[in-house]
Write a protein that holds these residues in place. Structure first.
Motif, PDB file in Angstrom:
ATOM      1  N   THR A 125      20.577  23.055  55.032  1.00 50.76           N
ATOM      2  CA  THR A 125      21.173  24.366  55.293  1.00 50.76           C
ATOM      3  C   THR A 125      22.154  24.352  56.457  1.00 50.76           C
ATOM      4  O   THR A 125      22.853  25.348  56.686  1.00 50.76           O
ATOM      5  N   ALA A 126      22.225  23.256  57.199  1.00 48.21           N
ATOM      6  CA  ALA A 126      23.185  23.134  58.300  1.00 48.21           C
ATOM      7  C   ALA A 126      23.522  21.660  58.506  1.00 48.21           C
ATOM      8  O   ALA A 126      22.675  20.787  58.289  1.00 48.21           O
ATOM      9  N   THR A 127      24.750  21.411  58.934  1.00 44.93           N
ATOM     10  CA  THR A 127      25.235  20.045  59.099  1.00 44.93           C
ATOM     11  C   THR A 127      26.103  19.975  60.345  1.00 44.93           C
ATOM     12  O   THR A 127      26.913  20.861  60.601  1.00 44.93           O
ATOM     13  N   ASP A 141      33.654  25.700  56.435  1.00 43.50           N
ATOM     14  CA  ASP A 141      32.590  26.431  57.122  1.00 43.50           C
ATOM     15  C   ASP A 141      32.702  27.924  56.862  1.00 43.50           C
ATOM     16  O   ASP A 141      31.697  28.602  56.625  1.00 43.50           O
ATOM     17  N   ARG A 142      33.924  28.446  56.907  1.00 47.04           N
ATOM     18  CA  ARG A 142      34.106  29.880  56.620  1.00 47.04           C
ATOM     19  C   ARG A 142      33.632  30.205  55.200  1.00 47.04           C
ATOM     20  O   ARG A 142      32.922  31.197  54.981  1.00 47.04           O
ATOM     21  N   GLU A 143      34.006  29.370  54.249  1.00 44.51           N
ATOM     22  CA  GLU A 143      33.612  29.607  52.863  1.00 44.51           C
ATOM     23  C   GLU A 143      32.097  29.566  52.697  1.00 44.51           C
ATOM     24  O   GLU A 143      31.520  30.388  51.966  1.00 44.51           O
ATOM     25  N   ALA A 144      31.446  28.615  53.372  1.00 41.85           N
ATOM     26  CA  ALA A 144      29.993  28.487  53.247  1.00 41.85           C
ATOM     27  C   ALA A 144      29.271  29.651  53.917  1.00 41.85           C
ATOM     28  O   ALA A 144      28.285  30.170  53.387  1.00 41.85           O
ATOM     29  N   GLY A 147      29.606  32.835  51.909  1.00 40.20           N
ATOM     30  CA  GLY A 147      29.013  32.757  50.579  1.00 40.20           C
ATOM     31  C   GLY A 147      30.020  32.556  49.470  1.00 40.20           C
ATOM     32  O   GLY A 147      29.683  32.708  48.298  1.00 40.20           O
ATOM     33  N   GLU A 148      31.244  32.195  49.804  1.00 44.13           N
ATOM     34  CA  GLU A 148      32.226  31.917  48.759  1.00 44.13           C
ATOM     35  C   GLU A 148      31.920  30.611  48.037  1.00 44.13           C
ATOM     36  O   GLU A 148      32.263  30.447  46.864  1.00 44.13           O
ATOM     37  N   ILE A 149      31.306  29.680  48.746  1.00 42.74           N
ATOM     38  CA  ILE A 149      30.853  28.428  48.127  1.00 42.74           C
ATOM     39  C   ILE A 149      29.392  28.213  48.483  1.00 42.74           C
ATOM     40  O   ILE A 149      28.879  28.796  49.443  1.00 42.74           O
ATOM     41  N   ALA A 150      28.737  27.386  47.701  1.00 40.72           N
ATOM     42  CA  ALA A 150      27.357  26.995  48.003  1.00 40.72           C
ATOM     43  C   ALA A 150      27.394  25.795  48.925  1.00 40.72           C
ATOM     44  O   ALA A 150      27.856  24.714  48.542  1.00 40.72           O
ATOM     45  N   GLY A 151      26.923  25.982  50.148  1.00 39.52           N
ATOM     46  CA  GLY A 151      26.942  24.876  51.089  1.00 39.52           C
ATOM     47  C   GLY A 151      26.279  25.246  52.391  1.00 39.52           C
ATOM     48  O   GLY A 151      26.079  26.432  52.693  1.00 39.52           O
ATOM     49  N   PRO A 152      25.933  24.251  53.208  1.00 33.69           N
ATOM     50  CA  PRO A 152      25.319  24.504  54.510  1.00 33.69           C
ATOM     51  C   PRO A 152      26.343  25.027  55.520  1.00 33.69           C
ATOM     52  O   PRO A 152      27.551  24.850  55.353  1.00 33.69           O
ATOM     53  N   ASP A 153      25.838  25.667  56.579  1.00 34.88           N
ATOM     54  CA  ASP A 153      26.682  25.985  57.724  1.00 34.88           C
ATOM     55  C   ASP A 153      27.110  24.688  58.402  1.00 34.88           C
ATOM     56  O   ASP A 153      26.361  23.706  58.411  1.00 34.88           O
ATOM     57  N   LEU A 154      28.303  24.696  58.997  1.00 36.13           N
ATOM     58  CA  LEU A 154      28.825  23.514  59.662  1.00 36.13           C
ATOM     59  C   LEU A 154      29.047  23.802  61.144  1.00 36.13           C
ATOM     60  O   LEU A 154      29.633  24.823  61.499  1.00 36.13           O
ATOM     61  N   ALA A 155      28.561  22.907  62.000  1.00 38.50           N
ATOM     62  CA  ALA A 155      28.894  22.928  63.420  1.00 38.50           C
ATOM     63  C   ALA A 155      29.716  21.676  63.674  1.00 38.50           C
ATOM     64  O   ALA A 155      29.296  20.575  63.301  1.00 38.50           O
ATOM     65  N   PHE A 156      30.886  21.821  64.296  1.00 36.99           N
ATOM     66  CA  PHE A 156      31.788  20.678  64.322  1.00 36.99           C
ATOM     67  C   PHE A 156      32.375  20.422  65.702  1.00 36.99           C
ATOM     68  O   PHE A 156      32.454  21.310  66.546  1.00 36.99           O
ATOM     69  N   ALA A 157      32.783  19.165  65.895  1.00 43.33           N
ATOM     70  CA  ALA A 157      33.291  18.693  67.178  1.00 43.33           C
ATOM     71  C   ALA A 157      34.757  18.310  67.068  1.00 43.33           C
ATOM     72  O   ALA A 157      35.210  17.787  66.047  1.00 43.33           O
ATOM     73  N   ALA A 158      35.491  18.553  68.159  1.00 38.53           N
ATOM     74  CA  ALA A 158      36.824  17.986  68.344  1.00 38.53           C
ATOM     75  C   ALA A 158      36.672  16.663  69.085  1.00 38.53           C
ATOM     76  O   ALA A 158      35.784  16.510  69.928  1.00 38.53           O
ATOM     77  N   VAL A 159      37.527  15.717  68.766  1.00 38.07           N
ATOM     78  CA  VAL A 159      37.408  14.359  69.286  1.00 38.07           C
ATOM     79  C   VAL A 159      38.327  14.153  70.485  1.00 38.07           C
ATOM     80  O   VAL A 159      39.459  14.641  70.511  1.00 38.07           O
ATOM     81  N   MET A 160      37.831  13.417  71.467  1.00 37.23           N
ATOM     82  CA  MET A 160      38.653  12.917  72.561  1.00 37.23           C
ATOM     83  C   MET A 160      38.403  11.422  72.709  1.00 37.23           C
ATOM     84  O   MET A 160      37.255  10.968  72.649  1.00 37.23           O
TER      85      MET A 160
END
Length: 459
Positions: A125-127, A141-144, A147-160
């Motif tokens: 349910t989350a990734t 993530d917005r789509e999930a 509810g526009e798509i079936a998928g887990p919530d996403l928490a994401f990182a920017a890279v340095m």
């Protein structure tokens, strides 16, 4: 011009049409508050590591958990107007969390949506997304979440990372339209960088964390981590940042560190000076059980509450590639990765369940189930401890330990129902019959497998 009556009629038609379009656009949307469901007679594994509790009930209201109680303690008033789901003979767990994934390197929304669909119908349910083209990830993530798509919530990182890292072809794949290293989601850092601005640019992408990746000295690792924390962002790092050593990374105070075997580079003399120049770790240093240098590293990680994102799946895949005709040895083996993770666990370091890869599109289940089995078979965990890694610890790694990862009142209603007892055999995690995300059910029987049209080049 329309009269008043005609205008009212037009508004009604438009309102109805708008509601129909909204429903069509968000077929997987969470239920409204006041929509109550009671999951009854389940054996409850709440994600905290506590033993299973038989004949329990979980009450959800909209997208939240309202109550958790022994089924016999339910009041008649609680049952009125609620949808009842009888889970007699089944196990109820928090929604699962994959703590290390990539979904847009390079971006391919059709492929990513297919993988996300398999994840949600498998109980994820989350990734945690650990570096990608965040333009694509933010939209997924917005789509999930809507509810526009079936998928887990996403928490994401920017890279340095250091400037020399941006020769890596993956950085070009995630930077289309930009010069690699100059995007807000993947920035080249050196002593001249305005870190306050760099972190603010990263935060503006929707990222909740900075991932400190590679080719940075210890002073910049410390400076990035301090500024990210000052601006309220999480700090996720590789366990070695090349040339910054594991001990130097730990001293910078990240929230999580990824890849167990990178920690072994603390014993290499000299250690690799860049990500591109990685070489095999010093295997003889680990030939006689727990190494005292690692003991000190793990003690400091435990003291600082740094979570280890072990990614044993990475080393299992590397072993398979090395054993194939023409295969080459990786910098570390699954055997050593498992032993290091086991030592960290025994010393009280929290371990999250991250995969950093996935099973083929034709597979019925995602790689998180492989990771859970490896944590049990290679890192000495009990099945209950592995579940804890994929629930409460995963939520803490995301920075959402106060919102998800356990089954208790007030948390997000993310649940998974199993047909077989996972504490008897961790392989029974592959008996998912129902996922609930934000209170919305996803029956495994409704899962549509990934098609060749969605992922034409994956076996």
């Amino acid at each position: 011009m329309l009269g008043a009556k005609a205008m009212r009629g037009a508004r009604i038609i438009l309102a109805v049409a708008g509601a129909v379009l909204l429903a069509a656009a968000a077929p997987f949307a969470p239920p409204d508050a006041g929509t109550r469901t009671i999951y009854r007679h389940a054996t409850l594994i709440d994600g905290t590591g506590a033993p299973p509790r038989p004949d329990m009930a979980v009450v959800t209201d909209g997208d939240r958990i309202e109550a958790v109680a022994a089924d016999a303690a339910l009041a008649p008033a609680q049952l009125q107007g609620a949808r009842i789901v009888d889970l007699t003979g089944r196990w109820l767990l928090p929604g699962l969390i994959d703590s290390h994934q990539h979904m847009a390197t390079p971006p391919d929304p059709v492929r990513a949506r297919a993988w996300l669909r398999r994840d949600i119908y498998s109980g994820i349910t989350a990734t945690r997304i650990m570096a990608d083209d965040l333009r694509s990830i933010a939209e997924l993530d917005r789509e999930a979440r809507t509810g526009e798509i079936a998928g887990p919530d996403l928490a994401f990182a920017a890279v340095m990372a250091g400037p020399s890292f941006f020769a890596d072809p993956r950085t070009h794949a995630i930077s289309a339209g930009w010069t690699p290293g100059e995007t807000p989601w993947a920035q080249s850092i050196d002593d001249s960088t305005d870190l306050r601005l760099a972190v603010a640019r990263a935060k503006g992408t929707g990222a909740t964390a900075i991932k400190i990746y590679a080719n940075l000295p210890a002073r910049l690792v410390r400076a990035i981590a301090a500024e990210a924390h000052r601006q309220g962002m999480r700090v996720w790092t590789h366990a070695m940042v090349f040339p910054a050593t594991p001990a130097e990374v730990i001293a910078a105070g990240p929230d999580t560190m990824s890849h167990s075997c990178y920690l072994a580079y603390q014993l290499s003399s000299p250690p690799p000076q860049s990500y591109q120049d990685r070489f095999p770790v010093d295997y003889p240093a680990f030939a006689h059980g727990d190494n005292p240098v690692m003991t000190r590293l793990f003690e400091e990680m435990r003291r600082r509450h740094i979570i280890l994102d072990a990614t044993l799946n990475v080393y299992a895949e590397a072993d398979r590639r090395a054993a194939a005709p023409g295969g080459r040895p990786y910098h570390c083996t699954l055997d050593l990765a498992g032993r290091l993770t086991d030592q960290a666990r025994r010393q009280g370091v929290e371990i999250s369940a991250g995969t950093d890869g996935d099973t083929p599109a034709t597979a019925a289940w995602p790689a998180l189930f492989d990771e859970l089995e490896l944590l049990v078979l290679r890192a000495g965990m009990t099945p209950l401890q592995a579940i804890h890694s994929a629930t409460q610890v995963g939520a803490q790694a995301m920075g959402e330990g106060d919102r998800r990862g356990t089954i208790q009142p007030g948390r997000i209603a993310d649940l998974v129902v199993l047909d077989r007892d996972p504490t008897a055999d961790i392989a029974n995690m592959r008996s998912v019959v129902l996922t609930v995300k934000h209170g919305r059910p996803f029956a495994r029987s409704d899962y549509v497998p990934i098609t060749a049209a969605e992922v034409p080049d994956d076996d």
